[in-house]
Design a protein around this motif. Structure first.
Motif, PDB file in Angstrom:
ATOM      1  N   THR A  57     -77.888 -19.700  85.972  1.00  0.00           N
ATOM      2  CA  THR A  57     -76.837 -20.365  85.220  1.00  0.00           C
ATOM      3  C   THR A  57     -77.323 -21.728  84.748  1.00  0.00           C
ATOM      4  N   LYS A  63     -68.925 -26.801  81.481  1.00  0.00           N
ATOM      5  CA  LYS A  63     -68.790 -25.347  81.491  1.00  0.00           C
ATOM      6  C   LYS A  63     -70.086 -24.716  81.969  1.00  0.00           C
ATOM      7  N   TYR A  65     -72.615 -21.506  82.200  1.00  0.00           N
ATOM      8  CA  TYR A  65     -73.016 -20.320  81.449  1.00  0.00           C
ATOM      9  C   TYR A  65     -73.999 -19.511  82.290  1.00  0.00           C
ATOM     10  N   TYR A  67     -76.752 -16.291  82.644  1.00  0.00           N
ATOM     11  CA  TYR A  67     -77.657 -15.525  81.785  1.00  0.00           C
ATOM     12  C   TYR A  67     -78.540 -14.626  82.625  1.00  0.00           C
ATOM     13  N   ASN A 282     -75.836 -12.714  77.039  1.00  0.00           N
ATOM     14  CA  ASN A 282     -76.006 -14.140  77.310  1.00  0.00           C
ATOM     15  C   ASN A 282     -75.328 -14.991  76.247  1.00  0.00           C
ATOM     16  N   LYS A 283     -74.499 -15.904  76.683  1.00  0.00           N
ATOM     17  CA  LYS A 283     -73.807 -16.824  75.779  1.00  0.00           C
ATOM     18  C   LYS A 283     -74.302 -18.248  76.026  1.00  0.00           C
ATOM     19  N   ALA A 284     -74.053 -19.109  75.057  1.00  0.00           N
ATOM     20  CA  ALA A 284     -74.504 -20.494  75.110  1.00  0.00           C
ATOM     21  C   ALA A 284     -73.472 -21.366  74.410  1.00  0.00           C
ATOM     22  N   SER A 299     -72.703 -18.438  69.172  1.00  0.00           N
ATOM     23  CA  SER A 299     -72.621 -18.706  70.608  1.00  0.00           C
ATOM     24  C   SER A 299     -73.503 -17.762  71.416  1.00  0.00           C
TER      25      SER A 299
END
Length: 354
Positions: A57, A63, A65, A67, A282-284, A299
């Motif tokens: 993470t 926040k 995230y 992955y 996977n988001k960013a 994103s």
């Protein structure tokens, strides 16, 4: 786009163009490259049968995230090798035109995608070189490697494209013969092959075509020449298989406005993205690429998308620059080699927010 097109979440490498029509009517104008995301992700549950992967993470602006990436965490110093297969595709159009990838399968295997070559992060394969450089300061500079096994070249898969699903055409820049195919039809054929061939979910099957471009909905919305994805239900029920895979088209001549997009350039894009986001979940933090404003606000942690068309040459093969996790995560300093945010150092700071 519906998820069922590719039986999983798919990252797609695109080029928008105008004036696309059959060769008998006009030449095809193939223009500025960009990429996008269609579909929905497949998250592996505990005990899933799939490629080796690790999870971690990062936190930005309060926040967190999560992955997943292929192999083991760089700090372990371990070497991971993922078996690969290449499925060449021979495409036969209704007018008799044939575009056969079996003619370039050996050249693909000889490329730095599979064979070691000199990179700033060592004498190794392209994908491993990118991963080592990406995490250089947190274990990538040591004994850490994530390698592709030397691929098995499978018997050629022949696809007959019916009228209405695609056509042969002529590229306006070079006069090269290319194929233009509906992405829905093509995606269904890839899904069929995944289901029929019995690939091991612990391997990476690579579908290889030659000078094939895809359009979305209508020929004017062209041209896709690569995607990667994951095929599985995503229920997380113990021994569930999740098959990751990639498709890319070998481009014989510089038909795009970004003239560096030739030979394995599209495959390098997809392979690096597979390393960095194998299940395409996977988001960013939302990012904007100054080199690709046509992407708008994204994103997705897809390492190739911000740099489509930014390339470098190794042993005669065109390979794409890739954004590092630190660019997406806003790491300061970057964990990348020499503090860079991409392999070539194209970006010198984290992604612009949007």
């Amino acid at each position: 786009m519906k998820r069922t097109l590719f039986a999983g979440f798919v990252a797609v490498l695109l080029v928008f163009s105008t004036g696309v029509s059959p060769a008998s009517a006009a030449k095809v104008k193939v223009g500025k490259p960009l990429s996008t995301i269609v579909g929905g992700g497949v998250k592996p549950g505990p005990g899933a049968r799939t490629i080796p992967y690790f999870g971690d993470t990062f936190t930005f602006a309060g926040k967190t995230y999560g992955y997943t990436m292929v192999g083991t965490a760089p700090g372990t110093g371990a070497t991971t090798t993922v078996p690969t297969e290449i499925q060449p595709i021979k495409v036969v159009f209704a007018d008799g035109t044939v575009l056969d990838a079996s003619s370039i399968a050996a050249a693909t295997v000889a490329s730095p995608i599979f064979q070691p070559a000199s990179f700033i992060s060592g004498f190794t394969q392209y994908g491993d070189a990118i991963q080592r450089a990406e995490f250089w300061n947190v274990g990538g500079s040591g004994s850490y490697h994530v390698l592709l096994g030397q691929p098995t070249i499978l018997p050629t898969l022949t696809l007959h494209v019916p009228n209405g699903a695609g056509f042969s055409a002529t590229a306006s820049r070079t006069g090269a013969t290319i194929g233009i195919i509906n992405i829905s039809w093509w995606g269904a054929r890839i899904t069929d092959a995944l289901n029929k061939e019995g690939f091991s979910p612990t391997s990476l099957p690579i579908f290889l075509s030659k000078d094939i471009l895809l359009y979305i909905s209508q020929p004017g919305n062209c041209c896709v020449f690569g995607f990667h994805g994951a095929n599985g239900a995503g229920h997380g029920n113990g021994n569930e298989p999740i098959q990751t895979y990639a498709w890319a088209s070998w481009i014989s001549t510089p038909i795009f406005s970004a003239s560096s997009i030739v030979n394995v350039n599209g495959l390098s894009h997809e392979i690096s993205e597979w390393y960095n986001d194998p299940f395409v979940i996977n988001k960013a933090p939302t990012w904007f690429s100054p080199l690709a404003p046509q992407y708008g606000c994204s994103s997705y942690l897809e390492s190739g998308d911000p740099l489509v068309g930014v390339s470098f040459n190794v042993n005669g093969y065109s390979l794409q620059d890739e954004a590092f996790k630190s660019w997406f995560a806003h790491d300061v300093p970057s964990t990348g080699i020499n503090g860079q945010y991409t392999y070539l150092g194209t970006f010198d700071s984290p992604s612009p927010l949007c």
